[in-house]
Design an enzyme around this catalytic site. Structure first.
Site, PDB file in Angstrom:
ATOM      1  N   ASP A   1      -9.042   3.820  -2.290  1.00 41.41           N
ATOM      2  CA  ASP A   1      -9.830   4.368  -1.171  1.00 41.41           C
ATOM      3  C   ASP A   1     -11.205   5.011  -2.296  1.00 41.41           C
ATOM      4  O   ASP A   1     -11.161   6.401  -1.949  1.00 41.41           O
ATOM      5  CB  ASP A   1      -9.145   5.421  -0.458  1.00 41.41           C
ATOM      6  CG  ASP A   1      -8.298   4.837   0.251  1.00 41.41           C
ATOM      7  OD1 ASP A   1      -8.162   3.495   0.299  1.00 41.41           O
ATOM      8  OD2 ASP A   1      -7.211   5.655   0.743  1.00 41.41           O
TER       9      ASP A   1
ATOM     10  N   ASP B   1       0.815  -1.173  -0.125  1.00 41.20           N
ATOM     11  CA  ASP B   1       0.205  -0.015  -0.082  1.00 41.20           C
ATOM     12  C   ASP B   1       0.917   1.222  -0.080  1.00 41.20           C
ATOM     13  O   ASP B   1       2.013   1.182   0.318  1.00 41.20           O
ATOM     14  CB  ASP B   1      -0.818  -0.217   1.504  1.00 41.20           C
ATOM     15  CG  ASP B   1      -2.055   1.002   1.069  1.00 41.20           C
ATOM     16  OD1 ASP B   1      -2.489   1.438   0.142  1.00 41.20           O
ATOM     17  OD2 ASP B   1      -2.559   1.636   2.364  1.00 41.20           O
TER      18      ASP B   1
ATOM     19  N   GLU C   1       2.623   5.074  -3.922  1.00 41.99           N
ATOM     20  CA  GLU C   1       2.895   5.770  -5.424  1.00 41.99           C
ATOM     21  C   GLU C   1       4.080   6.504  -5.266  1.00 41.99           C
ATOM     22  O   GLU C   1       4.487   6.717  -6.482  1.00 41.99           O
ATOM     23  CB  GLU C   1       1.670   7.051  -5.277  1.00 41.99           C
ATOM     24  CG  GLU C   1       0.070   6.441  -5.302  1.00 41.99           C
ATOM     25  CD  GLU C   1      -0.261   5.515  -4.000  1.00 41.99           C
ATOM     26  OE1 GLU C   1       0.381   5.795  -2.906  1.00 41.99           O
ATOM     27  OE2 GLU C   1      -0.944   4.597  -4.154  1.00 41.99           O
TER      28      GLU C   1
END
Ligand code: GLC
Length: 758
Positions: free
Chosen positions: A567, A435, A438
């Site tokens: 999300d 997670d 990025e």
């Protein structure tokens, strides 16, 4: 998102003190940007200029223009690589296949001072100004593109678009299926203007909604469907950039790197197959990964996990995997376990495994700055983190507080990171959830990632330079025959120094270990973290198949990890959007994706949750997940009749396992995504964006609006059997189907064998 909303959301999620820490981290980021800002010299825009010389090469041709050089290189008769210099060649992060059988190319001069190159599968015409026209075989032009234009290291390039041309792909987009259309929720382009998509892996923060851009996973490829056929174009350029689609033209713009791209034409299935031959395919996953996963940010202890699992048992609900979110870690330090709340993780995973439940743990890339933490110390001592331009590890704020960030472009970092999985594996963890890769950083304003001046080693650059150099030189020696040397005729010599061309393709004058900055490496951070994890697991767990879930990635991530859509907000609109987002992800070469059932945040109604669950039962990745602080939503929380309906869909998913596994094999062989838009199999139909095919035999029409009692389903040609009863429908029709809460329309294509009992 505007800065005030960003700040308010951050206060809601993490409280005021943490928000103040974020503000100071953002000030630090701004200081970094200011302190290390490199002046960018003013440069005049430049185009290739006149074509001066053309030579054949064994796989195509090389064209020298006054200010640029173009290399056309056929990998197969149907797949061609275009490279323009000047510009830094890409590192081959996306590329899985480098050896290709020979191809026969014929090159001819056109009347108008250009050349055509024909491979049998494709015909390319290079125009005298550097424009290129692409045809499938010898058919009508499919794509007409203008030459690139440079401004310093940045470049742009346009191509013509037909009115009805449809565009898909670009990775994860909260946008319509046809990316040229405007979204009803913002992102609307006034008439005459373009719709623009950013190429910059980004955590949108909070909960994203239709129209938000960019998101976590950008892939610089699109599929174009024209009246004359389809093609795929993949820009092998990791730099941040953007794609725009206007009424008559498309434009791509990248902040650096060589204009290098691949073109292939064919059916949508064929172009994805060719693209994934180049960039790799998803290996077969372990079977359990195709089952149902339960997750929540908020299972804070082994006790919580046991209670959830007991809930599944008590309600007779099948469960295949449970995910542990950040709370299992010690102070959010990656690769640690909180010994108080999870005193014996090995015992917990063993207990779960007895019930057939696999454990997955989250891993974030940020390594807490903490001198008492081994991983931090080792990373600093061995120089494995991303740095500032003066060599100090860069700092940014994430869950654990201030963190350093592994430089996954450094092979030594990847190896080191890959070794870290050993302890969790030894504790019985079977899957890993990457997670925040990025990479995300908490900021009060501006780009929620690392500063643009962050340095990466981009280590293979030199190795690659040498190998390309070698290969290009060899091709010149073997087959170079001047086709027509107009420059020589006119007495001008097409010498690189004279023409001013910095021939990166042949000379590759890189400085050793010159590295790259965040503008170049942002988009590949997630991909490289996935590579590190996957390769580490391959070493640690033979013969088991690694399983990684990742939020971010780039071209080629399908080789290492599955994806979920992050999300996403929880509403009927986002449910509808999520279906489309997943289809575009699949068209971008990533066959496994899924969504947080009910949306990540908020409190979905029982009906919305149930409808989302029903759709998710047919998506490749099937997981219930929700944000901390939201009301609980395990499958029984809403009570009856919802629990029973959900049980039916969980059982249905179990029955689909043989079919899903067959599709997994197909994905491994051909790159075909498991869920596909209808046009994948029925290109002649008008586009449908609220239904999908699961493989070639199941048509799924999720219920996407509140209170629906029936819904219209578009049936493609053929015979369609209702999954739920004995009804048979003639295709090429739109049928109205009752959709009581207990079902969504599902049809089996006549004459297909699912290998599944209905
Ligand atoms: C990110 C993830 C989300 C996770 C949360 C806490 O927001 O997208 O799935 O629950 O971080 O780890």
């Amino acid at each position: 998102m505007n800065p005030i909303t960003q700040l308010l959301l951050s206060i809601q999620f993490i409280g005021l003190p943490a928000t103040l820490r974020i503000i100071s981290a953002t000030l630090l980021r701004d200081w970094y940007e200011h302190r290390f800002r490199a002046p960018s010299p003013a440069t005049a825009p430049q185009s290739p200029g006149d074509l001066l010389n053309a030579e054949t090469t064994p796989r195509g041709g090389r064209f020298t223009f006054a200010n640029a050089e173009l290399e056309i290189h056929f990998l197969t008769p149907h797949l061609v690589r275009i490279s323009w210099s000047p510009g830094q060649p890409p590192l081959p992060y996306a590329i899985a296949k480098t050896e290709w059988p020979a191809v026969n190319i014929s090159v001819h001069e056109t009347g108008a001072g250009g050349y055509t190159l024909a491979s049998g599968g494709l015909t390319l015409t290079v125009l005298a100004d550097g424009g290129i026209v692409y045809r499938a075989g010898e058919g009508d032009p499919l794509r007409a593109e203008h030459p690139p234009r440079w401004e310093g290291a940045a470049w742009t390039q346009g191509a013509r678009l037909d009115t009805g041309e449809r565009i898909h792909g670009l990775g994860e987009r909260a946008a319509p299926l046809n990316l040229r259309e405007t979204s009803p929720h913002g992102n609307t382009a006034p008439q005459g203007e373009s719709i623009t998509y950013q190429m910059r892996n980004t955590d949108p923060g909070g909960h994203y909604v239709p129209g938000d851009d960019p998101l976590y996973l950008n892939i610089p490829l699109y599929i174009s469907r024209t009246g004359r056929g389809s093609y795929l174009i993949f820009y092998e350029n990791t730099h941040q950039g953007e794609f725009s689609f206007g009424e008559e033209a498309s434009t791509v713009a990248f902040k650096g790197g060589m204009p290098r791209y691949y073109f292939t034409s064919g059916t949508v299935a064929e172009v994805v197959e060719r693209y994934t031959e180049l960039t790799g395919r998803a290996p077969l996953p372990p079977r359990w990964a195709l089952g149902y996963h339960q997750c929540r940010w908020g299972y804070k202890s082994a006790q919580d996990v046991r209670e959830v699992v007991a809930g599944f048992r008590e309600h007779n609900l099948p469960l295949d995997a449970i995910h542990l979110d950040i709370d299992y870690m010690d102070g959010y330090r990656v690769f640690t376990v909180d010994e108080e709340r999870f005193p014996d993780l090995a015992a917990l995973t063993a207990e779960l495994k007895e019930d057939g439940i696999h454990t997955v743990t989250i891993l974030d890339p940020g390594v807490k700055v903490d001198p008492n933490y081994d991983l931090y110390r080792e990373g600093v001592e061995r120089g494995l983190f991303c740095t500032t331009p003066n060599g100090k590890p860069i700092k940014a704020q994430v869950w654990p507080g201030m963190c350093h960030f592994p430089d996954f472009t450094n092979p030594e970092t990847r190896e080191w990171w890959g070794e870290q999985y050993a302890e969790l594996l030894a504790m019985g963890v079977d899957g890993f959830w990457h997670d925040m890769n990025e990479p995300a950083a908490f900021v009060g304003w501006g780009n929620p990632s690392l500063p643009s001046i962050t340095r990466y080693s981009m280590e293979n650059r030199l190795t690659l330079s040498k190998s390309i150099c070698h290969c290009e030189e060899r091709s010149v020696r073997r087959g170079s025959l001047p086709v027509n040397n107009r420059a020589a005729k006119s007495g001008r010599l097409p010498h690189p120094q004279k023409t001013g061309v910095r021939n990166d393709m042949r000379l590759m004058n890189h400085t050793e270990n010159q590295g790259g900055n965040h503008t170049e490496a942002n988009n590949i951070y997630g991909l490289m973290m996935n590579q590190a994890g996957y390769e580490g697991l391959r070493k640690l767990t033979p013969p088991h198949r690694p399983w990684i879930l990742s939020r971010a990635g780039w071209a080629g991530m399908q080789r290492y990890a599955w994806n979920w859509t992050g999300d996403v907000g929880g509403s009927w609109d986002t449910l509808r959007q999520t279906l489309i987002t997943m289809l575009n992800i699949g068209l971008s070469g990533i066959p496994y994706t899924g969504s947080d059932i009910g949306g990540f945040g908020g409190h979905p109604s029982a009906e919305l949750f149930t409808r989302w669950f029903q759709m998710a039962a047919f998506t490749p990745f099937f997981r219930g997940h929700s944000a901390t602080g939201t009301p609980r939503r395990e499958p029984w929380v809403y009570g009856e009749p919802y629990t029973s309906i959900i049980r039916d869909f969980l059982n249905l998913r179990r029955r689909l396992m043989p079919y899903l596994y067959t599709l997994a094999e197909e994905a491994a062989q051909t790159g075909a995504p498991l869920m596909r838009p209808l046009f994948w199999h029925y290109p002649e139909m008008a586009d449908v964006d609220d239904q999908f095919m699961l493989g070639d035999s199941l048509l799924v029409a999720p219920v996407l609006s509140e209170g629906a009692k029936c819904r219209r389903v578009t049936l493609p040609p053929g015979v369609w059997h209702d999954w739920w009863d004995e009804s048979i429908y003639e295709g090429e029709s739109v049928v109205e189907v009752a959709v009581g809460l207990e079902r969504i329309p599902v049809f089996v294509r006549g004459g297909r064998e699912l290998g599944v009992a209905r």
